[in-house]
Motif scaffolding. Structure first.
Motif, PDB file in Angstrom:
ATOM      1  N   VAL A 228      74.605  81.129 -37.531  1.00 40.98           N
ATOM      2  CA  VAL A 228      75.136  79.872 -38.062  1.00 40.98           C
ATOM      3  C   VAL A 228      74.219  78.728 -37.651  1.00 40.98           C
ATOM      4  CG1 VAL A 228      77.048  78.226 -38.043  1.00 40.98           C
ATOM      5  CG2 VAL A 228      77.516  80.691 -38.029  1.00 40.98           C
ATOM      6  N   SER A 229      73.811  77.916 -38.626  1.00 38.38           N
ATOM      7  CA  SER A 229      72.960  76.767 -38.346  1.00 38.38           C
ATOM      8  C   SER A 229      73.475  75.565 -39.132  1.00 38.38           C
ATOM      9  CB  SER A 229      71.511  77.060 -38.740  1.00 38.38           C
ATOM     10  OG  SER A 229      70.689  75.940 -38.490  1.00 38.38           O
ATOM     11  N   LEU A 230      73.836  74.505 -38.400  1.00 37.18           N
ATOM     12  CA  LEU A 230      74.374  73.292 -39.014  1.00 37.18           C
ATOM     13  C   LEU A 230      73.490  72.108 -38.668  1.00 37.18           C
ATOM     14  CD1 LEU A 230      78.110  73.789 -37.969  1.00 37.18           C
ATOM     15  CD2 LEU A 230      77.018  74.571 -40.081  1.00 37.18           C
ATOM     16  N   GLY A 231      73.408  71.162 -39.580  1.00 45.41           N
ATOM     17  CA  GLY A 231      72.612  69.970 -39.299  1.00 45.41           C
ATOM     18  C   GLY A 231      72.070  69.336 -40.557  1.00 45.41           C
ATOM     19  N   SER A 232      70.977  68.623 -40.401  1.00 48.99           N
ATOM     20  CA  SER A 232      70.343  67.927 -41.517  1.00 48.99           C
ATOM     21  C   SER A 232      69.913  68.922 -42.600  1.00 48.99           C
ATOM     22  CB  SER A 232      69.115  67.174 -41.011  1.00 48.99           C
ATOM     23  OG  SER A 232      68.263  66.807 -42.068  1.00 48.99           O
ATOM     24  N   THR A 233      69.923  68.451 -43.842  1.00 46.72           N
ATOM     25  CA  THR A 233      69.448  69.303 -44.940  1.00 46.72           C
ATOM     26  C   THR A 233      67.953  69.111 -45.192  1.00 46.72           C
ATOM     27  OG1 THR A 233      70.073  67.610 -46.558  1.00 46.72           O
ATOM     28  CG2 THR A 233      71.709  69.325 -46.058  1.00 46.72           C
ATOM     29  N   HIS A 234      67.268  68.480 -44.262  1.00 46.18           N
ATOM     30  CA  HIS A 234      65.815  68.289 -44.405  1.00 46.18           C
ATOM     31  C   HIS A 234      65.137  69.653 -44.505  1.00 46.18           C
ATOM     32  CE1 HIS A 234      61.655  67.258 -43.415  1.00 46.18           C
ATOM     33  NE2 HIS A 234      61.969  66.022 -43.790  1.00 46.18           N
ATOM     34  N   PRO A 235      64.188  69.814 -45.422  1.00 49.75           N
ATOM     35  CA  PRO A 235      63.535  71.121 -45.620  1.00 49.75           C
ATOM     36  C   PRO A 235      62.948  71.733 -44.357  1.00 49.75           C
ATOM     37  CG  PRO A 235      62.966  69.647 -47.410  1.00 49.75           C
ATOM     38  CD  PRO A 235      63.733  68.820 -46.412  1.00 49.75           C
ATOM     39  N   GLU A 236      62.397  70.920 -43.496  1.00 50.81           N
ATOM     40  CA  GLU A 236      61.791  71.461 -42.273  1.00 50.81           C
ATOM     41  C   GLU A 236      62.848  72.124 -41.393  1.00 50.81           C
ATOM     42  OE1 GLU A 236      59.440  69.685 -38.402  1.00 50.81           O
ATOM     43  OE2 GLU A 236      58.964  68.861 -40.393  1.00 50.81           O
ATOM     44  N   ARG A 237      63.998  71.463 -41.250  1.00 52.94           N
ATOM     45  CA  ARG A 237      65.069  72.015 -40.425  1.00 52.94           C
ATOM     46  C   ARG A 237      65.653  73.268 -41.047  1.00 52.94           C
ATOM     47  NH1 ARG A 237      70.394  73.806 -39.779  1.00 52.94           N
ATOM     48  NH2 ARG A 237      70.933  72.540 -41.596  1.00 52.94           N
ATOM     49  N   VAL A 238      65.896  73.246 -42.355  1.00 57.27           N
ATOM     50  CA  VAL A 238      66.492  74.395 -43.036  1.00 57.27           C
ATOM     51  C   VAL A 238      65.518  75.570 -43.065  1.00 57.27           C
ATOM     52  CG1 VAL A 238      67.382  75.236 -45.239  1.00 57.27           C
ATOM     53  CG2 VAL A 238      68.021  72.954 -44.421  1.00 57.27           C
ATOM     54  N   GLY A 239      64.249  75.310 -43.357  1.00 58.59           N
ATOM     55  CA  GLY A 239      63.252  76.384 -43.389  1.00 58.59           C
ATOM     56  C   GLY A 239      63.139  77.083 -42.048  1.00 58.59           C
ATOM     57  N   ALA A 240      63.156  76.300 -40.959  1.00 65.70           N
ATOM     58  CA  ALA A 240      63.082  76.890 -39.619  1.00 65.70           C
ATOM     59  C   ALA A 240      64.307  77.754 -39.345  1.00 65.70           C
ATOM     60  CB  ALA A 240      62.963  75.790 -38.572  1.00 65.70           C
ATOM     61  N   ALA A 241      65.482  77.288 -39.788  1.00 64.70           N
ATOM     62  CA  ALA A 241      66.717  78.054 -39.580  1.00 64.70           C
ATOM     63  C   ALA A 241      66.663  79.383 -40.323  1.00 64.70           C
ATOM     64  CB  ALA A 241      67.917  77.235 -40.043  1.00 64.70           C
ATOM     65  N   VAL A 242      66.161  79.378 -41.544  1.00 70.10           N
ATOM     66  CA  VAL A 242      66.040  80.626 -42.315  1.00 70.10           C
ATOM     67  C   VAL A 242      65.122  81.605 -41.598  1.00 70.10           C
ATOM     68  CG1 VAL A 242      65.181  81.645 -44.462  1.00 70.10           C
ATOM     69  CG2 VAL A 242      66.520  79.526 -44.536  1.00 70.10           C
ATOM     70  N   ARG A 243      63.984  81.125 -41.165  1.00 71.90           N
ATOM     71  CA  ARG A 243      63.021  82.015 -40.491  1.00 71.90           C
ATOM     72  C   ARG A 243      63.584  82.566 -39.190  1.00 71.90           C
ATOM     73  NH1 ARG A 243      59.603  78.074 -42.812  1.00 71.90           N
ATOM     74  NH2 ARG A 243      59.741  76.758 -40.956  1.00 71.90           N
ATOM     75  N   GLU A 244      64.300  81.743 -38.438  1.00 70.98           N
ATOM     76  CA  GLU A 244      64.884  82.213 -37.179  1.00 70.98           C
ATOM     77  C   GLU A 244      65.924  83.294 -37.417  1.00 70.98           C
ATOM     78  OE1 GLU A 244      66.385  78.739 -35.290  1.00 70.98           O
ATOM     79  OE2 GLU A 244      64.391  77.870 -34.934  1.00 70.98           O
ATOM     80  N   MET A 245      66.748  83.127 -38.455  1.00 67.98           N
ATOM     81  CA  MET A 245      67.777  84.137 -38.747  1.00 67.98           C
ATOM     82  C   MET A 245      67.162  85.463 -39.193  1.00 67.98           C
ATOM     83  SD  MET A 245      70.813  82.023 -40.648  1.00 67.98           S
ATOM     84  CE  MET A 245      71.589  80.597 -39.901  1.00 67.98           C
ATOM     85  N   LEU A 246      66.022  85.388 -39.861  1.00 69.44           N
ATOM     86  CA  LEU A 246      65.385  86.611 -40.361  1.00 69.44           C
ATOM     87  C   LEU A 246      64.584  87.338 -39.287  1.00 69.44           C
ATOM     88  CD1 LEU A 246      64.130  85.378 -43.851  1.00 69.44           C
ATOM     89  CD2 LEU A 246      66.186  86.709 -43.338  1.00 69.44           C
ATOM     90  N   THR A 247      64.294  86.643 -38.191  1.00 70.77           N
ATOM     91  CA  THR A 247      63.501  87.263 -37.127  1.00 70.77           C
ATOM     92  C   THR A 247      64.278  87.421 -35.823  1.00 70.77           C
ATOM     93  OG1 THR A 247      62.617  85.083 -36.509  1.00 70.77           O
ATOM     94  CG2 THR A 247      61.328  86.390 -38.081  1.00 70.77           C
ATOM     95  N   ALA A 248      65.579  87.162 -35.854  1.00 68.36           N
ATOM     96  CA  ALA A 248      66.421  87.303 -34.663  1.00 68.36           C
ATOM     97  C   ALA A 248      66.546  88.774 -34.267  1.00 68.36           C
ATOM     98  CB  ALA A 248      67.796  86.710 -34.946  1.00 68.36           C
ATOM     99  N   PRO A 249      66.980  89.060 -33.025  1.00 72.95           N
ATOM    100  CA  PRO A 249      67.170  90.461 -32.603  1.00 72.95           C
ATOM    101  C   PRO A 249      68.071  91.244 -33.557  1.00 72.95           C
ATOM    102  CG  PRO A 249      67.300  88.991 -30.711  1.00 72.95           C
ATOM    103  CD  PRO A 249      67.215  88.116 -31.920  1.00 72.95           C
TER     104      PRO A 249
END
Length: 344
Positions: A228-249
């Motif tokens: 779960v990632s909540l916050g600004s809809t700025h592309p940089e923040r959202v893109g980082a959240a997507v990448r983190e979820m795809l590379t998490a344990p």
């Protein structure tokens, strides 16, 4: 050339008046008023001279003064969150169409997602004597509008309810739509589903998060903190959240995007991912049909039309307690939400 000179002889902000028209046409002020307002009692020759004077001077009737004498300004205000957001285009257009049908002018502006700017803009519209307001709130405390509402300014909130006051509201079913979207991913075999949403203080963001949790709970599925990632809809923040979820344990195999701006960034980020990832977005986006993006669609035009119709009913004297109208959403399956999880 003389006529052109006469037309451009005025300074900016110094508009010609009916007195100017009367002097040029050689008639009385009452005669000009009759011509301007389409009243009888003027000979054709006199009307022609008045119309020629109006054309030569570039005179325009002062509708503001006329309607103020009737106690209404025939204008309504629309406070949007972000004029650049495509979601608000059909909503604003629908409000304008209803206003036009009622002989009213629409004035709109953007709060830029800033509660202080929202208050400043709403009160500025009230100071200009709008008959009513339609507000898409950026803030969560609207007590500043209580004096305006008591003074007779009809007010309807749309997309999100008012904060700390009772007022009419027209909303989409954010909770139900999100629950349906996540349940759709679960039905296609996904068990690790990420949610990327807006700031939790925003009503729609909180309701969509609640729908996500409800669908997962109903399916007996756990929710990990890093899903779960909540916050600004700025592309940089959202893109980082997507990448983190795809590379998490325990990487997610599917994503639910909380609004159209999140969906757009998720699509761009997933385009560079090695394997397909299922995606469902809340709100439709441009070219989603060509890109095959599954969405939970809300009817922005219906939101605007319903809010505007309710506003004009209030202006026409409809009483009763404030009401909340909730419009349904629609799941549109186009392919991205139907991708199966990878087999382990």
């Amino acid at each position: 050339m003389a006529d052109i000179a006469r037309r451009t002889d005025h300074r900016y902000g110094n508009r010609p008046t009916m007195k100017d028209v009367a002097a040029r046409a050689g008639v009385g002020l009452k005669t000009v008023s009759r011509v301007v307002n389409g009243e009888p009692g003027v000979t054709p020759d006199t009307e022609r001279r008045v119309q020629e004077a109006i054309e030569a001077l570039g005179f325009r009737r002062n509708d503001s003064a006329r309607v103020l004498r009737k106690g209404r300004t025939a204008t309504i205000g629309l406070v949007l969150e972000d004029l650049a957001d495509p979601f608000y285009g059909p909503l604003s257009r629908a409000v304008e169409e209803v206003a036009r049908a009622h002989g009213a002018l629409l004035i709109n502006g953007s709060s830029a997602e800033d509660p202080d700017r929202e208050q400043e803009l709403a009160l500025a519209l009230c100071a200009r004597r709008v008959d009513g307001l339609i507000v898409i709130p950026a803030g969560d405390d609207h007590r500043y509008l209580e004096p305006e509402i008591r003074a007779g300014v009809a007010t309807v909130f749309v997309d999100r309810p008012a904060g700390r006051i009772d007022a009419d509201a027209v909303l989409s079913d954010s909770f139900g739509g999100a629950r349906t979207g996540v349940a759709h991913l679960i039905a296609h075999g996904h068990r690790r589903i990420g949610f990327i949403g807006d700031r939790p203080r925003i009503h729609t963001g909180a309701e969509r998060l609640r729908g996500y949790h409800a669908a997962m709970e109903e399916a007996g599925l756990p929710v990990k903190d890093d899903w779960v990632s909540l916050g600004s809809t700025h592309p940089e923040r959202v893109g980082a959240a997507v990448r983190e979820m795809l590379t998490a344990p325990e990487p997610v195999t599917a994503l639910f995007a909380g609004n159209n701006r999140v969906t757009v960034t998720a699509v761009r980020t997933l385009a560079g991912h090695a394997s397909p990832v299922a995606l469902v977005g809340f709100d439709d986006i441009e070219l989603a049909d060509l890109l095959g993006i599954t969405v939970i669609a809300q009817d922005a035009a219906a939101l605007g039309r319903t809010a505007a119709e309710r506003l004009f009913r209030r202006l026409d004297g409809a009483g009763g307690a404030p009401e909340r109208v909730v419009l349904g959403t629609t799941l549109i399956a186009r392919g991205s939400g139907e991708i199966a999880p990878p087999t382990a």
